[in-house]
Design a protein around this motif. Sequence first.
Motif, PDB file in Angstrom:
ATOM      1  N   ASP A 124       4.002  12.985  56.908  1.00  0.00           N
ATOM      2  CA  ASP A 124       4.184  11.543  56.727  1.00  0.00           C
ATOM      3  C   ASP A 124       4.193  11.222  55.234  1.00  0.00           C
ATOM      4  OD1 ASP A 124       4.423   8.885  57.090  1.00  0.00           O
ATOM      5  OD2 ASP A 124       2.626   8.626  58.309  1.00  0.00           O
ATOM      6  N   GLU A 125       5.377  11.008  54.718  1.00  0.00           N
ATOM      7  CA  GLU A 125       5.553  10.660  53.306  1.00  0.00           C
ATOM      8  C   GLU A 125       4.751  11.575  52.394  1.00  0.00           C
ATOM      9  OE1 GLU A 125       5.670   6.608  52.311  1.00  0.00           O
ATOM     10  OE2 GLU A 125       6.375   5.996  54.282  1.00  0.00           O
TER      11      GLU A 125
ATOM     12  N   THR B 239       5.189   5.698  60.994  1.00  0.00           N
ATOM     13  CA  THR B 239       3.834   6.223  61.090  1.00  0.00           C
ATOM     14  C   THR B 239       3.291   6.060  62.503  1.00  0.00           C
ATOM     15  OG1 THR B 239       3.471   5.679  58.783  1.00  0.00           O
ATOM     16  CG2 THR B 239       1.531   6.054  60.123  1.00  0.00           C
TER      17      THR B 239
ATOM     18  N   GLN C 167      -0.346   9.733  55.791  1.00  0.00           N
ATOM     19  CA  GLN C 167       0.369   8.996  54.751  1.00  0.00           C
ATOM     20  C   GLN C 167      -0.562   8.642  53.592  1.00  0.00           C
ATOM     21  OE1 GLN C 167       2.392   5.573  56.259  1.00  0.00           O
ATOM     22  NE2 GLN C 167       3.130   4.944  54.255  1.00  0.00           N
TER      23      GLN C 167
HETATM   24 MG   LIG Z   1       4.122   4.840  57.329  1.00  0.00          MG
END
Ligand SMILES: [Mg+2]
Lengths: 252, 337, 288
Positions: free
Chosen positions: A173-174, A46, A88
């Motif tokens: 991000d994820e 991240t 995220q």
């Molecule tokens: Mg992360």
Amino acid sequence: MADEVILKVENLTKRFGGIIAVDQVSFELKQGEFLGLIGPNGSGKTTLINLITGFVKPTSGRIYYRNMEITHCPPYQIACLGIARSFQMVRAFHKIPAYKNLIVPLYSPRVRKLSGGKYGERDDMAIDLLDDFGFERDSFVPYKPAGSLPHGYLKRLDLARCMALRPELLILDELFSGMTMSEVSATLPLIEKFNREGLTIIMVEHRLKELFRVANRVIVLNFGRKIADGPPREAMSQKEVQRAYLGTETEG
Amino acid sequence: MAEAIKYRKERIDRGIKARSDTIYMLSSYRELLYILFPRVLPISFLLLSPIFIGGGYWGKVIFYSCTFALLALSWDLLASVGLISLGQALFFGVGSYVAGGFNFYFKWPLFLTIPLATFGGALICTFLLVPVLRLRGVYFSMVTLILPLLFDHLIETLEILGGTHGLLSLSPFPSHWMAVYIAVVSVILCLFGFRRLLHEDYGFVLRGIREDDRVVMAGGINIYWYKAQTIFIAAMVGCFAGALMTHYYQFVGRSAFALDNTILPLAGVVLGGSGNFAGSVLGTFILVPLSEALRALGGLRMALYSLILIIALATLPEGIFHYLERKYHQFERMVSI
Amino acid sequence: MEIIIYGITNSVTLVLMTLGFSLTFGISGLANFAHGAFYLLGGILTWVFMNELGIPYLLSALLSIFIVGLFGFFLYWGLMLRLRGLAINEVIATLATAVVIIEVLRYLGFSGFTYVLPEFIKGSIQIGKSWVDYQRILLVAIGIALIIFLFLFTHRTKIGLSFRAISQNERTAISLGIDSDWTAALSLSFGSALAVIAGLVILPLGSIDTQIGYDILISALAVGIVGGLESVPGILVASLILGFGQIVVATFIKAQWQTVVTLAAIVVILAVKPSGIFGKYKELEERV
Ligand SMILES: [Mg+2]
Ligand SMILES: Nc1ncnc2c1ncn2[C@@H]1O[C@H](COP(=O)(O)OP(=O)(O)OP(=O)(O)O)[C@@H](O)[C@H]1O
């Protein structure tokens, strides 16, 4: 064209007090690549994204986007260059109807230059866009305040927000964390399609199985350092990567 | 043992609300009225009340209410990008002194000084406040609170701009009516203009900034630029109010920077309800006449406003306007569960 | 020499005025705009206890510290707790509380030469060529003692450590079993008590005027803005800069120019480093 380097990261380092979250990371990304960025929790994925998108300033190192240095650009400028990112932790304008959430990127200088748009037109653009991500236009879903939508919808709203910016580089991000299986299998082909249409994508993901279906290259981070870079199979078979993931030995 | 809850309150939109959102609105008197009533009522109240009340003392009160309503509207606009100002007195004072100064020292007529105060004053305020935008949270409130108080000190101790005596015998408006109608019309324009603005795409960007500025940045929008624009607009409105007051009173003094000019609009907004502009106007039009009626209290009035402010915050956080709006559009009933 | 002495006392005065405000802010993120009002209230309470009720000085002082501290505590439980989380309301509520306190005191007429708090030790001493009151020397001593005490308190005691934990990461602290509301209420109460202590030390140098309720707030905010709110070194440095700046300007130009120094310092710092000398940019370096 296909081989043009779109993003170049040079010796990027970020310290938070004593922690080195990203440590001397360098890589190049070519137009049209689909890069998976993986690593154990806290390995700095991240942070690396925050660095590239300007949300965090690096301690040292440089970032180039299409041969232009963007290391010190503020986030909005980087976004206007065509680098879109998702978050995220879901972030959305909770009190605003879902489709109005997209007004913000649609109103950005970048999109206004690319496609114009007057009052009302942007609403239509937003609803069209959301329709592709499973917010059916004839249902009430796009018109509800974002805060009242389930988590999976918010994740897709975030993705739609990125796509509204008409990005050339998409950083996720994820995206799949917290999505149901069916949501994942509905979203994955979309992303694949974007990539086939020429969009360069960086995707952070813990669901490796899904990731390896789409990514043609992975970078593995561990304790902020890049420990592997290459096609998924090769990268995963490296000793250090296996050690990082399985944790048979601790780092010295 | 706590009694089991058997009922819950349900709020349902009135049928007429749903209908008047659509084409019915144009085809039925009732629906048309339903839509128009809430808009026509305040406009006609604002436009007609000066006539009914006439000049005299209560005519003045209408004028005060309007200037404070302008300050309250300006506060609410700032709040809609998430900036909490505790210094409406800054805008008010700067506007007052710019208008007063140019009128006093250069003898410019008020048709020049008022626009000049509006734009020039807003520029000054924006330059003072823009650096704070880089910081989160309470800094903006702190700086807006402290600046007018410091300016007040400065004028007192350095004896500039008339010092403690203020600038006297400035040029008056040609007539009371003109002043009142300028004030009333600008309140109406700001009220409906701001409400409209927040429903434009631009307004959604502003609201986005309040809710999550990071997402807005990721959306390619320069939040500082938008916040600065908002400060400028809000400062224009506040400075305009100050300039009007200066020429109405034909006087400008340190009181322009006084905390009253912050607290009263603030109390108005909180009482009326923030976020929709109508609440601000409603609140100030309740509070200002009330406070005139309570003149006998003298210095305690400030304490009273603040008390109202605290009570309204704690007991009626949505504000009067929201409450009325809800009653107008929805009905409530208890349903068993 | 005079400049140094007065500069030091003035700086320590500023530190004293700011400590309570910054303590509360640093711990619970609550900007207590009623800080100046508490300072004033403490002074007036002490005066009333002594002169109207005939309670001895020491007891009156302790009593008013205690009462105002308690008031801060209940301000949190009674009012702030309902409003927590909405920055708008917190800020407005404390400012409104301040105005209520100050304006009521003003209405009751607590201003003027009759309202004087006793000095701790009368008299003055000659340092170099100039006379300095014992009170001023005491003020400096107490100011330094308070800073050391606060440092030890936050680094050694359990409450202090939980204060620091909350200020660093509220959620983690909660999950470790620190009650964040309780701590925030305590922090407000301590901040208020500190305001009273500052008042008891500083007020004897002059007479009480309700206007100081606002003036103290201005000073505290100015120091906070210039130094960076949560940082103690920032406050010390900012107090020194402002304290000496004011004295230098007062001796070489005119006493009236002190406000100019404050204003100029604020404007300059905002333009150059808006977060204050030692403050951190909170804007972006936060978890995204
Ligand atoms: Mg992360
Ligand atoms: N703002 C910050 N301040 C201090 N430390 C930080 C900050 N942001 C990240 N870190 C630290 O940097 C390291 C890397 O964090 P990062 O969030 O980048 O990891 P990640 O790979 O994204 O992990 P995950 O898979 O859990 O999302 C962690 O040790 C984290 O605690």
